[in-house]
Design a protein around this motif. Structure first.
Motif, PDB file in Angstrom:
ATOM      1  N   ALA A  44       0.608  -1.232   0.049  1.00 20.51           N
ATOM      2  CA  ALA A  44       0.101   0.029   0.168  1.00 20.51           C
ATOM      3  C   ALA A  44       0.899   1.284   0.073  1.00 20.51           C
ATOM      4  O   ALA A  44       0.493   2.144  -0.619  1.00 20.51           O
ATOM      5  CB  ALA A  44      -0.956   0.060   0.998  1.00 20.51           C
ATOM      6  N   LEU A  45       1.967   1.377   0.650  1.00 20.44           N
ATOM      7  CA  LEU A  45       2.923   2.394   0.684  1.00 20.44           C
ATOM      8  C   LEU A  45       3.285   2.546  -0.502  1.00 20.44           C
ATOM      9  O   LEU A  45       3.384   3.759  -1.264  1.00 20.44           O
ATOM     10  CB  LEU A  45       3.916   2.198   1.567  1.00 20.44           C
ATOM     11  CG  LEU A  45       4.964   2.927   1.697  1.00 20.44           C
ATOM     12  CD1 LEU A  45       4.844   4.441   1.933  1.00 20.44           C
ATOM     13  CD2 LEU A  45       6.206   2.468   2.739  1.00 20.44           C
ATOM     14  N   GLU A  46       3.743   1.640  -1.403  1.00 14.19           N
ATOM     15  CA  GLU A  46       4.328   1.698  -2.871  1.00 14.19           C
ATOM     16  C   GLU A  46       3.144   2.096  -3.726  1.00 14.19           C
ATOM     17  O   GLU A  46       3.606   3.082  -4.647  1.00 14.19           O
ATOM     18  CB  GLU A  46       4.989   0.375  -3.203  1.00 14.19           C
ATOM     19  CG  GLU A  46       5.447   0.223  -4.716  1.00 14.19           C
ATOM     20  CD  GLU A  46       6.125  -0.775  -5.108  1.00 14.19           C
ATOM     21  OE1 GLU A  46       6.559  -0.936  -6.023  1.00 14.19           O
ATOM     22  OE2 GLU A  46       5.626  -1.846  -4.552  1.00 14.19           O
ATOM     23  N   GLY A  99       2.199  -0.925  31.908  1.00 15.51           N
ATOM     24  CA  GLY A  99       1.678  -0.039  31.058  1.00 15.51           C
ATOM     25  C   GLY A  99       2.626  -0.049  29.951  1.00 15.51           C
ATOM     26  O   GLY A  99       3.872  -0.426  30.065  1.00 15.51           O
ATOM     27  N   TRP A 100       2.146   0.270  28.649  1.00 19.48           N
ATOM     28  CA  TRP A 100       2.983   0.385  27.726  1.00 19.48           C
ATOM     29  C   TRP A 100       2.453   1.581  26.628  1.00 19.48           C
ATOM     30  O   TRP A 100       1.415   1.880  26.580  1.00 19.48           O
ATOM     31  CB  TRP A 100       3.415  -0.860  26.776  1.00 19.48           C
ATOM     32  CG  TRP A 100       2.132  -1.589  26.256  1.00 19.48           C
ATOM     33  CD1 TRP A 100       1.543  -2.720  27.167  1.00 19.48           C
ATOM     34  CD2 TRP A 100       1.230  -1.385  25.274  1.00 19.48           C
ATOM     35  NE1 TRP A 100       0.395  -3.233  26.224  1.00 19.48           N
ATOM     36  CE2 TRP A 100       0.358  -2.396  25.148  1.00 19.48           C
ATOM     37  CE3 TRP A 100       1.307  -0.594  24.039  1.00 19.48           C
ATOM     38  CZ2 TRP A 100      -0.596  -2.328  24.263  1.00 19.48           C
ATOM     39  CZ3 TRP A 100       0.315  -0.483  23.217  1.00 19.48           C
ATOM     40  CH2 TRP A 100      -0.788  -1.583  23.434  1.00 19.48           C
ATOM     41  N   ALA A 101       3.421   1.928  25.752  1.00 14.97           N
ATOM     42  CA  ALA A 101       2.887   2.858  24.519  1.00 14.97           C
ATOM     43  C   ALA A 101       3.768   2.739  23.354  1.00 14.97           C
ATOM     44  O   ALA A 101       4.798   2.357  23.701  1.00 14.97           O
ATOM     45  CB  ALA A 101       2.682   4.504  25.084  1.00 14.97           C
ATOM     46  N   PHE A 102       3.322   3.047  22.107  1.00 14.06           N
ATOM     47  CA  PHE A 102       4.223   3.090  20.922  1.00 14.06           C
ATOM     48  C   PHE A 102       3.577   3.964  20.106  1.00 14.06           C
ATOM     49  O   PHE A 102       2.262   4.141  19.791  1.00 14.06           O
ATOM     50  CB  PHE A 102       4.574   1.747  20.293  1.00 14.06           C
ATOM     51  CG  PHE A 102       3.597   0.845  19.467  1.00 14.06           C
ATOM     52  CD1 PHE A 102       3.536   1.268  18.273  1.00 14.06           C
ATOM     53  CD2 PHE A 102       2.592   0.012  20.198  1.00 14.06           C
ATOM     54  CE1 PHE A 102       2.604   0.668  17.378  1.00 14.06           C
ATOM     55  CE2 PHE A 102       1.689  -0.505  19.434  1.00 14.06           C
ATOM     56  CZ  PHE A 102       1.535  -0.143  17.997  1.00 14.06           C
ATOM     57  N   SER A 103       4.334   4.573  18.974  1.00 10.58           N
ATOM     58  CA  SER A 103       4.075   5.130  18.015  1.00 10.58           C
ATOM     59  C   SER A 103       4.296   4.506  16.730  1.00 10.58           C
ATOM     60  O   SER A 103       5.380   4.012  16.626  1.00 10.58           O
ATOM     61  CB  SER A 103       4.662   6.745  18.109  1.00 10.58           C
ATOM     62  OG  SER A 103       4.339   7.426  17.074  1.00 10.58           O
ATOM     63  N   ASN A 104       3.333   4.708  15.513  1.00  8.62           N
ATOM     64  CA  ASN A 104       3.437   4.170  14.207  1.00  8.62           C
ATOM     65  C   ASN A 104       3.337   4.918  13.400  1.00  8.62           C
ATOM     66  O   ASN A 104       2.120   5.741  13.408  1.00  8.62           O
ATOM     67  CB  ASN A 104       2.580   2.744  14.351  1.00  8.62           C
ATOM     68  CG  ASN A 104       3.392   1.615  13.297  1.00  8.62           C
ATOM     69  OD1 ASN A 104       4.687   1.683  12.939  1.00  8.62           O
ATOM     70  ND2 ASN A 104       2.395   0.711  13.125  1.00  8.62           N
ATOM     71  N   ILE A 105       4.192   4.638  12.346  1.00  6.00           N
ATOM     72  CA  ILE A 105       3.778   5.556  10.799  1.00  6.00           C
ATOM     73  C   ILE A 105       2.490   4.920  10.154  1.00  6.00           C
ATOM     74  O   ILE A 105       2.779   3.800   9.739  1.00  6.00           O
ATOM     75  CB  ILE A 105       4.959   5.801  10.070  1.00  6.00           C
ATOM     76  CG1 ILE A 105       6.022   6.707  10.932  1.00  6.00           C
ATOM     77  CG2 ILE A 105       4.603   6.510   8.758  1.00  6.00           C
ATOM     78  CD1 ILE A 105       7.201   6.998  10.111  1.00  6.00           C
ATOM     79  N   VAL A 106       1.549   5.662   9.893  1.00  8.22           N
ATOM     80  CA  VAL A 106       0.273   5.218   9.276  1.00  8.22           C
ATOM     81  C   VAL A 106       0.360   5.687   7.711  1.00  8.22           C
ATOM     82  O   VAL A 106      -0.679   5.370   7.054  1.00  8.22           O
ATOM     83  CB  VAL A 106      -0.668   5.230   9.987  1.00  8.22           C
ATOM     84  CG1 VAL A 106      -0.555   4.284  11.338  1.00  8.22           C
ATOM     85  CG2 VAL A 106      -1.069   6.586  10.362  1.00  8.22           C
ATOM     86  N   GLY A 107       0.965   6.903   7.374  1.00  7.46           N
ATOM     87  CA  GLY A 107       0.885   7.254   5.966  1.00  7.46           C
ATOM     88  C   GLY A 107       1.702   8.616   5.768  1.00  7.46           C
ATOM     89  O   GLY A 107       2.759   8.612   6.607  1.00  7.46           O
ATOM     90  N   PHE A 108       1.492   9.186   4.988  1.00  9.30           N
ATOM     91  CA  PHE A 108       2.108  10.520   4.819  1.00  9.30           C
ATOM     92  C   PHE A 108       1.459  11.685   3.954  1.00  9.30           C
ATOM     93  O   PHE A 108       0.427  11.310   3.451  1.00  9.30           O
ATOM     94  CB  PHE A 108       3.320  10.002   3.879  1.00  9.30           C
ATOM     95  CG  PHE A 108       3.107   9.624   2.439  1.00  9.30           C
ATOM     96  CD1 PHE A 108       2.814  10.438   1.285  1.00  9.30           C
ATOM     97  CD2 PHE A 108       2.763   8.175   2.377  1.00  9.30           C
ATOM     98  CE1 PHE A 108       2.351   9.658   0.177  1.00  9.30           C
ATOM     99  CE2 PHE A 108       2.601   7.617   1.146  1.00  9.30           C
ATOM    100  CZ  PHE A 108       2.328   8.634   0.073  1.00  9.30           C
TER     101      PHE A 108
END
Length: 146
Positions: A44-46, A99-108
């Motif tokens: 999907a990124l490509e 507890g935990w947390a994370f950030s993720n790239i989902v688009g541009f």
């Protein structure tokens, strides 16, 4: 001759796949764990990048900036355990939490620009016809659903 600058935005999102691994035991005394891997959907990124490239070639625009679109996930857990003995009047307590947390790239998001050299008369005409920036329609196609 004067320069006329046209700008536009394109937003694209791509999904992700989640893989999970976990311990083989369900006994707290042995320890219980799990891992989750969040991988972008590279196909999907490509596809999104190819759409931006095709649009830029068709409209003769260049990329001026590209920004990642991110999302975040969090989890918190807490528990308090207490015991009392009414016969002896004693009381005990214990607590547990994690507890935990994370950030993720989902688009541009991509900022595009086209610069044209136009005559003074054309520049005057375009200035008279121009809409205020907040009323200007986007040149780019709307974003695809995620």
């Amino acid at each position: 001759m004067k320069k006329w600058v046209t700008t536009s935005w394109i937003y694209r999102t791509f999904g992700q796949t989640v893989r999970t691994e976990s311990s083989k035991t369900s006994r707290w005394s042995d320890g219980i764990w799990s891992k989750h891997y969040h991988d972008p959907n590279y196909a999907a990124l490509e596809k999104g990048l190819n759409e931006v490239m095709a649009f830029c070639n068709r409209e003769q625009m260049s990329v001026k900036a590209m920004f990642p679109l991110t999302s975040a996930q969090t989890f918190e857990y807490g528990q308090v355990l207490d015991w009392s003995n009414m016969m002896t009047g004693s009381m005990a307590g214990a607590g547990v939490g994690q507890g935990w947390a994370f950030s993720n790239i989902v688009g541009f998001a991509v900022l595009l620009e086209r610069v044209e050299e136009i005559s003074d008369e054309e520049h005057e005409r375009r200035c008279m016809d121009a809409l205020p920036a907040e009323d200007s329609p986007a040149v780019a196609p709307p974003p695809l659903p995620a």
